[in-house]
Scaffold this active site. Structure first.
Site, mmCIF file in Angstrom:
data_model
loop_
_atom_site.group_PDB
_atom_site.id
_atom_site.type_symbol
_atom_site.label_atom_id
_atom_site.label_comp_id
_atom_site.label_asym_id
_atom_site.label_seq_id
_atom_site.Cartn_x
_atom_site.Cartn_y
_atom_site.Cartn_z
ATOM 1 N N GLY A 24 13.433 6.715 -5.412
ATOM 2 C CA GLY A 24 13.198 6.953 -3.991
ATOM 3 C C GLY A 24 12.771 5.674 -3.308
ATOM 4 O O GLY A 24 11.582 5.383 -3.236
ATOM 5 N N MET A 40 8.363 3.379 1.927
ATOM 6 C CA MET A 40 7.166 3.534 1.103
ATOM 7 C C MET A 40 7.470 3.273 -0.372
ATOM 8 O O MET A 40 6.727 2.564 -1.060
ATOM 9 C CB MET A 40 6.576 4.933 1.282
ATOM 10 C CG MET A 40 5.791 5.119 2.562
ATOM 11 S SD MET A 40 4.223 4.217 2.580
ATOM 12 C CE MET A 40 3.274 5.158 1.377
ATOM 13 N N SER A 91 -2.423 6.682 0.240
ATOM 14 C CA SER A 91 -2.698 6.462 1.658
ATOM 15 C C SER A 91 -2.729 4.981 1.975
ATOM 16 O O SER A 91 -3.172 4.162 1.174
ATOM 17 C CB SER A 91 -4.037 7.089 2.047
ATOM 18 O OG SER A 91 -4.317 6.844 3.412
ATOM 19 N N LYS A 126 -5.887 14.320 -0.583
ATOM 20 C CA LYS A 126 -5.068 13.554 0.372
ATOM 21 C C LYS A 126 -4.824 14.372 1.636
ATOM 22 O O LYS A 126 -4.830 13.837 2.758
ATOM 23 C CB LYS A 126 -3.731 13.173 -0.270
ATOM 24 C CG LYS A 126 -2.743 12.462 0.669
ATOM 25 C CD LYS A 126 -3.321 11.180 1.264
ATOM 26 C CE LYS A 126 -2.253 10.259 1.845
ATOM 27 N NZ LYS A 126 -1.423 10.852 2.891
ATOM 28 N N HIS A 167 -7.936 14.189 3.643
ATOM 29 C CA HIS A 167 -7.965 12.829 4.200
ATOM 30 C C HIS A 167 -7.149 12.774 5.481
ATOM 31 O O HIS A 167 -7.597 12.243 6.510
ATOM 32 C CB HIS A 167 -7.402 11.834 3.176
ATOM 33 C CG HIS A 167 -7.026 10.498 3.747
ATOM 34 N ND1 HIS A 167 -5.860 10.307 4.467
ATOM 35 C CD2 HIS A 167 -7.651 9.290 3.713
ATOM 36 C CE1 HIS A 167 -5.786 9.043 4.849
ATOM 37 N NE2 HIS A 167 -6.852 8.401 4.402
ATOM 38 N N ASN A 168 -5.943 13.330 5.448
ATOM 39 C CA ASN A 168 -5.083 13.302 6.624
ATOM 40 C C ASN A 168 -5.658 14.144 7.758
ATOM 41 O O ASN A 168 -5.506 13.812 8.932
ATOM 42 C CB ASN A 168 -3.676 13.775 6.263
ATOM 43 C CG ASN A 168 -2.899 12.729 5.490
ATOM 44 O OD1 ASN A 168 -3.478 11.839 4.878
ATOM 45 N ND2 ASN A 168 -1.589 12.845 5.492
ATOM 46 N N GLU A 193 -8.174 12.132 9.352
ATOM 47 C CA GLU A 193 -7.444 11.121 10.128
ATOM 48 C C GLU A 193 -7.026 11.683 11.489
ATOM 49 O O GLU A 193 -7.130 11.003 12.514
ATOM 50 C CB GLU A 193 -6.214 10.686 9.332
ATOM 51 C CG GLU A 193 -5.313 9.678 10.008
ATOM 52 C CD GLU A 193 -4.055 9.440 9.187
ATOM 53 O OE1 GLU A 193 -2.949 9.486 9.771
ATOM 54 O OE2 GLU A 193 -4.173 9.218 7.960
#
Length: 480
Positions: free
Chosen positions: A12, A16, A131, A185, A188-189, A192
């Site tokens: 992939g 990223m 992240s 995560k 976390h977002n 954010e």
């Protein structure tokens, strides 16, 4: 046959994945790379092949064969069905003990499902939150790893070597088993989302009520970044507000005011509802993005409720108001982080994950989007009191909120007078007030529930569960 020379593999190679592969190669690991469209693999090697040892492969079979056993395969594709498709293609090619690592923004429930599925094949599945965006992937992200202890023994040293570093410590940790990595995560977002909304509300207040232009507001944020509000997002805000487009206008004025989202904020709110955790600031931030996108409704409302600018004018002492907004922003940020850590704690208990909240704060100190100075204080708070009930009651944060609460109230009240929406500021203040009140109006709600639905209630003066015969003689009976 392709010779197994790679320490790790990655499939992939969008932005990223490409940057993460480069990061791994730069740190001395031989990495096999693969992409469904081989041109991306060729492009990576052509542009960056001299940065380290890459093994370029065209077929998935050659890709798997190039990785040393037990194989570690990082999957960097879009969450959802595309991830399932890649996993389905990989599983027949892997052997018992191999490790599949999903580094995308997957929903933690999907991670739990996939882990069980791959376990049936003797494979380890590791949901890993990464992240830091494109820059973090290349130069050092914050990495939240789930999955088994055994998988982390093989995977951990590689990820720790490529993560951001603070005081010689990697911003990477095995936060818990199962779906813990993607759960952390996700939260976390969510934090954010709240952080960005609070910053946006601060900007709006300084411009709409403080009558400051974007360049001047950029200077305010740059100044704030030198104090307790120091963070990646505060510095970035100063940079964005200082930027002008080709026509000389403030860049922020030419960007359409409809914020998009990829789903992690919604997942955070949905999970909190399931867990019964009030994350009001995060929820309001998520709904604010939704409201911004309802442009037809907003246009219709403006036609009916439009007012002249003079109607909403509020006179303030500009310098004092700037300082009040700073205090309100800091207090509201503390609430957002406190709510997020509450959600992680309850999620860990519900799913049987042994998550060290202090360790989570520690790996968020750099590399991730919400990296901020006061994460060090959060780390210290959980080190001092691992079973901390709420961050708001720790000495450092309690004193900060006490000092800022009057300014916080003034900002929310002034915003209401001026017609400036501050859903995150307002909900955070209400949450704070709700926590500290001895009695809440929930007593009336429970009484009403008993009246219309016989849902029972408990009393403050004696133990037991009770019901009042509201449609009868109003007698009270204890329920067993």
């Amino acid at each position: 046959m392709t010779e197994a020379t790679a320490t790790i593999g990655l499939t992939g190679l969008a932005v990223m994945g490409r940057n993460l592969a480069r990061n791994i190669a730069r740190h001395g690991h031989t990495i096999a790379v693969h992409n469904r469209t081989h041109a991306r693999t060729e492009s990576l090697i052509a542009d960056h092949g001299d940065e380290g040892d890459f093994v370029a492969t065209e077929s998935l079979e050659d890709f798997v064969a190039a990785i040393e056993k037990p194989r570690v395969v990082l999957v960097m594709v879009k969450a959802g069905d595309p991830t399932d498709a890649v996993i389905d293609d990989l599983v027949p090619l892997l052997e018992e003990g191999d490790i599949v690592v999903d580094c995308g923004n997957a929903h933690f429930a999907d991670t739990i499902r996939r882990e069980k599925q791959l376990e049936e094949h003797g494979l380890h599945f590791v949901g890993t939150g990464v992240s830091g965006g494109e820059e973090g992937a290349l130069n050092g992200p914050s990495i939240m790893v789930g999955g088994s202890d055994q998988a982390y023994e093989r995977l951990g040293p590689i990820l720790e070597s490529i993560a951001a570093q603070v005081d010689g410590e990697p911003c990477c940790a095995h936060v818990g088993t199962g779906g813990a990595g993607h759960f952390v995560k996700m939260v976390h977002n969510g934090i954010e989302y709240a952080d960005m909304q609070l910053i946006a509300e601060s900007y709006d207040l300084l411009r709409s009520i403080g009558d400051l232009e974007p360049a001047a507001i950029a200077d305010v944020f740059a100044d704030w970044n030198g104090g307790e509000l120091e963070s990646f997002l505060i510095q970035m805000t100063a940079d964005v507000l200082r930027h002008t487009d080709a026509g000389g206008q403030p860049f922020v004025d030419v960007v359409r005011d409809a914020a998009e989202q990829k789903g992690t904020g919604r997942w955070t709110v949905q999970s909190a509802l399931d867990l019964g955790v009030p994350i009001t600031g995060i929820a309001e931030a998520t709904f604010a993005r939704s409201l911004s996108g309802h442009t037809d409704q907003r246009a219709a409302a403006r036609k009916v409720f439009s007012t002249s600018p003079e109607d909403d004018t509020v006179e303030v002492d500009r310098d004092a108001f700037v300082d009040d907004v700073r205090a309100a922003l800091y207090s509201s940020k503390v609430v957002a982080y406190a709510q997020g850590f509450d959600q992680i704690a309850v999620g860990a208990e519900t799913h049987g994950w042994d998550i060290d909240l202090g360790q989570v704060a520690k790996i968020w100190r750099d590399g991730c989007i919400i990296r901020a100075r006061f994460l060090g204080r959060i780390t210290e708070a959980y080190a001092d009191e691992p079973d901390l009930t709420t961050l708001l009651t720790t000495e450092f944060f309690a004193e900060a909120v006490k000092e800022g609460v009057d300014a916080w109230r003034h900002v929310v009240a002034t915003a209401a007078q001026g017609g400036v929406p501050v859903p995150a500021f307002g909900s955070s203040l209400s949450y704070f007030d709700g926590l500290r009140r001895e009695r809440l109006p929930a007593a009336l709600i429970q009484a009403l529930r008993d009246n219309f639905g016989a849902h029972t209630y408990q009393r403050v003066d004696r133990e037991g569960t009770f019901h009042t015969a509201w449609a009868g003689d109003l007698s009270e009976s204890e329920q067993h």
